[in-house]
Design a protein around this motif. Sequence first.
Motif, mmCIF file in Angstrom:
data_model
loop_
_atom_site.group_PDB
_atom_site.id
_atom_site.type_symbol
_atom_site.label_atom_id
_atom_site.label_comp_id
_atom_site.label_asym_id
_atom_site.label_seq_id
_atom_site.Cartn_x
_atom_site.Cartn_y
_atom_site.Cartn_z
ATOM 1 N N CYS A 1 0.805 -1.265 -0.074
ATOM 2 C CA CYS A 1 -0.041 0.092 -0.114
ATOM 3 C C CYS A 1 0.807 1.290 0.051
ATOM 4 O O CYS A 1 0.453 2.262 -0.458
ATOM 5 C CB CYS A 1 -0.912 0.097 1.335
ATOM 6 S SG CYS A 1 -2.146 -0.924 1.177
ATOM 7 N N GLN B 1 -14.701 6.766 0.967
ATOM 8 C CA GLN B 1 -14.733 6.125 -0.505
ATOM 9 C C GLN B 1 -13.719 6.739 -1.283
ATOM 10 O O GLN B 1 -13.132 6.032 -2.128
ATOM 11 C CB GLN B 1 -16.272 6.597 -0.835
ATOM 12 C CG GLN B 1 -16.630 6.014 -2.204
ATOM 13 C CD GLN B 1 -17.175 4.622 -1.964
ATOM 14 O OE1 GLN B 1 -17.742 4.228 -0.768
ATOM 15 N NE2 GLN B 1 -16.675 3.550 -2.552
ATOM 16 N N GLN B 2 -13.614 8.064 -1.258
ATOM 17 C CA GLN B 2 -12.370 8.638 -1.993
ATOM 18 C C GLN B 2 -10.960 7.964 -1.808
ATOM 19 O O GLN B 2 -10.306 7.648 -2.620
ATOM 20 C CB GLN B 2 -12.160 10.091 -1.852
ATOM 21 C CG GLN B 2 -11.200 10.786 -2.690
ATOM 22 C CD GLN B 2 -11.289 12.442 -2.197
ATOM 23 O OE1 GLN B 2 -11.022 12.741 -1.046
ATOM 24 N NE2 GLN B 2 -11.447 13.266 -3.073
ATOM 25 N N TRP B 3 -10.576 7.506 -0.483
ATOM 26 C CA TRP B 3 -9.473 6.886 -0.078
ATOM 27 C C TRP B 3 -9.524 5.583 -0.797
ATOM 28 O O TRP B 3 -8.294 5.270 -1.275
ATOM 29 C CB TRP B 3 -9.308 6.979 1.407
ATOM 30 C CG TRP B 3 -8.085 6.283 1.696
ATOM 31 C CD1 TRP B 3 -6.969 6.913 2.124
ATOM 32 C CD2 TRP B 3 -7.715 4.711 1.870
ATOM 33 N NE1 TRP B 3 -5.982 6.116 2.294
ATOM 34 C CE2 TRP B 3 -6.346 4.654 2.394
ATOM 35 C CE3 TRP B 3 -8.324 3.497 1.855
ATOM 36 C CZ2 TRP B 3 -5.697 3.400 2.450
ATOM 37 C CZ3 TRP B 3 -8.017 2.407 2.046
ATOM 38 C CH2 TRP B 3 -6.444 2.328 2.433
ATOM 39 N N LEU C 1 -10.701 4.630 -3.570
ATOM 40 C CA LEU C 1 -10.878 4.964 -5.068
ATOM 41 C C LEU C 1 -8.932 5.061 -5.349
ATOM 42 O O LEU C 1 -8.619 4.668 -6.160
ATOM 43 C CB LEU C 1 -11.613 6.146 -5.546
ATOM 44 C CG LEU C 1 -11.380 6.278 -6.829
ATOM 45 C CD1 LEU C 1 -12.060 5.094 -7.774
ATOM 46 C CD2 LEU C 1 -12.370 7.525 -7.233
ATOM 47 N N ILE C 2 -8.508 5.975 -4.419
ATOM 48 C CA ILE C 2 -7.044 6.270 -4.613
ATOM 49 C C ILE C 2 -6.412 5.261 -4.466
ATOM 50 O O ILE C 2 -5.279 5.117 -5.048
ATOM 51 C CB ILE C 2 -6.829 7.597 -3.911
ATOM 52 C CG1 ILE C 2 -7.533 8.719 -4.182
ATOM 53 C CG2 ILE C 2 -5.224 7.937 -3.905
ATOM 54 C CD1 ILE C 2 -7.448 10.057 -3.266
ATOM 55 N N ASN C 3 -6.573 4.461 -3.328
ATOM 56 C CA ASN C 3 -5.599 3.558 -2.887
ATOM 57 C C ASN C 3 -6.442 1.956 -3.357
ATOM 58 O O ASN C 3 -6.311 1.077 -2.540
ATOM 59 C CB ASN C 3 -5.452 3.489 -1.473
ATOM 60 C CG ASN C 3 -4.654 4.672 -1.136
ATOM 61 O OD1 ASN C 3 -3.535 4.675 -1.050
ATOM 62 N ND2 ASN C 3 -5.482 5.743 -0.595
ATOM 63 N N LEU C 4 -6.787 1.917 -4.536
ATOM 64 C CA LEU C 4 -7.431 0.771 -5.160
ATOM 65 C C LEU C 4 -6.794 -0.496 -4.666
ATOM 66 O O LEU C 4 -7.111 -1.584 -4.472
ATOM 67 C CB LEU C 4 -7.684 0.867 -6.518
ATOM 68 C CG LEU C 4 -8.642 -0.150 -7.064
ATOM 69 C CD1 LEU C 4 -10.056 -0.077 -6.484
ATOM 70 C CD2 LEU C 4 -8.939 -0.024 -8.597
ATOM 71 N N CYS D 1 -4.478 -1.262 -2.612
ATOM 72 C CA CYS D 1 -4.415 -1.429 -1.114
ATOM 73 C C CYS D 1 -5.778 -2.034 -0.774
ATOM 74 O O CYS D 1 -5.845 -2.920 -0.036
ATOM 75 C CB CYS D 1 -4.197 -0.237 -0.376
ATOM 76 S SG CYS D 1 -4.271 -0.438 1.474
ATOM 77 N N VAL E 1 -8.148 15.823 2.139
ATOM 78 C CA VAL E 1 -7.912 14.249 1.876
ATOM 79 C C VAL E 1 -7.570 13.486 3.131
ATOM 80 O O VAL E 1 -6.599 13.979 3.745
ATOM 81 C CB VAL E 1 -7.022 14.292 0.865
ATOM 82 C CG1 VAL E 1 -6.668 12.873 0.287
ATOM 83 C CG2 VAL E 1 -7.482 14.996 -0.700
#
Length: 276
Positions: A116, A215-217, A219-222, A224, A248
């Motif tokens: 990650c 949810q944004q996290w 998406l950014i850390n897919l 992980c 963020v």
Amino acid sequence: MAAFFTVVLLAVASPLTAFDIGQSTRCVAIPNQMKVCRDVGYSEMRLPNFLGHSNLEGEVVPRSEDWKPLLQTGCHPQAQAFFCSLIAPVCLDTFIQPCRSLCVAVRDSCAPVLACQGFPWPEALDCDRFPAEDDQCISAHIKISHFAKELSFCREDGPALKTVVDAFCHHDFAVTAKVHHRRLPMGEPEFEVDGRVEFIRQGPLLPYDTQHLLQQWLLINLRCANVLVRPGRSQLFVLTGFVHLDGVLALTHIFPWHKRDANIAVAIRKWKHHRC
């Protein structure tokens, strides 16, 4: 956080083959300042250790602290047992290494945490370096008490109570959230925060915005998220982290909350009256 994991990788840069079991060794007391391995269940360690360190104050103690950020993630209940068996091996009449099975169990759970942050599992901890499971190594199933003095080394519980409470204290927020992993028709994974997000420590988070930020996290850390939750499953997590100036989230501790993890439930109850 990434800087901490960089230090961890540097800490294991020296190959395990640098240690020669045939060389002269000595037993020393585990110093109080070596907090990572202070409560493993024994009081004396062997030097040089299995990472080739022979200087207690100059190498062993500072290098042991390098592992602290990874262990604090709670990535595996026996991660401390594995790492301490290398950096602070128990002092017995024979050399006791971790078994390959223990290495594999810890690697399979903790390598995704390193991934990650963009780092591979260290080559120096290649599980093939360790002996196959027998009666002369620490396995994922056999406690070190099998060898001597009823030492409680390999624990079956989840993250330590203090680890969880400290995570609540040292971060901007702490929440519980259920993450659901589904696959779309084209095979792409999709993650969503399922249900309400419950606050343990709200900090700067706003109730109406927190689910969106998580949810944004995801998406950014897919990558992980993909190793945290199996497809078609929902998993409850305790999440702690910081809020950047741009709003963020930066998650630093991700504790899977299984039914057997009593320490997490106790930590949440204690937190209501806890002073950091």
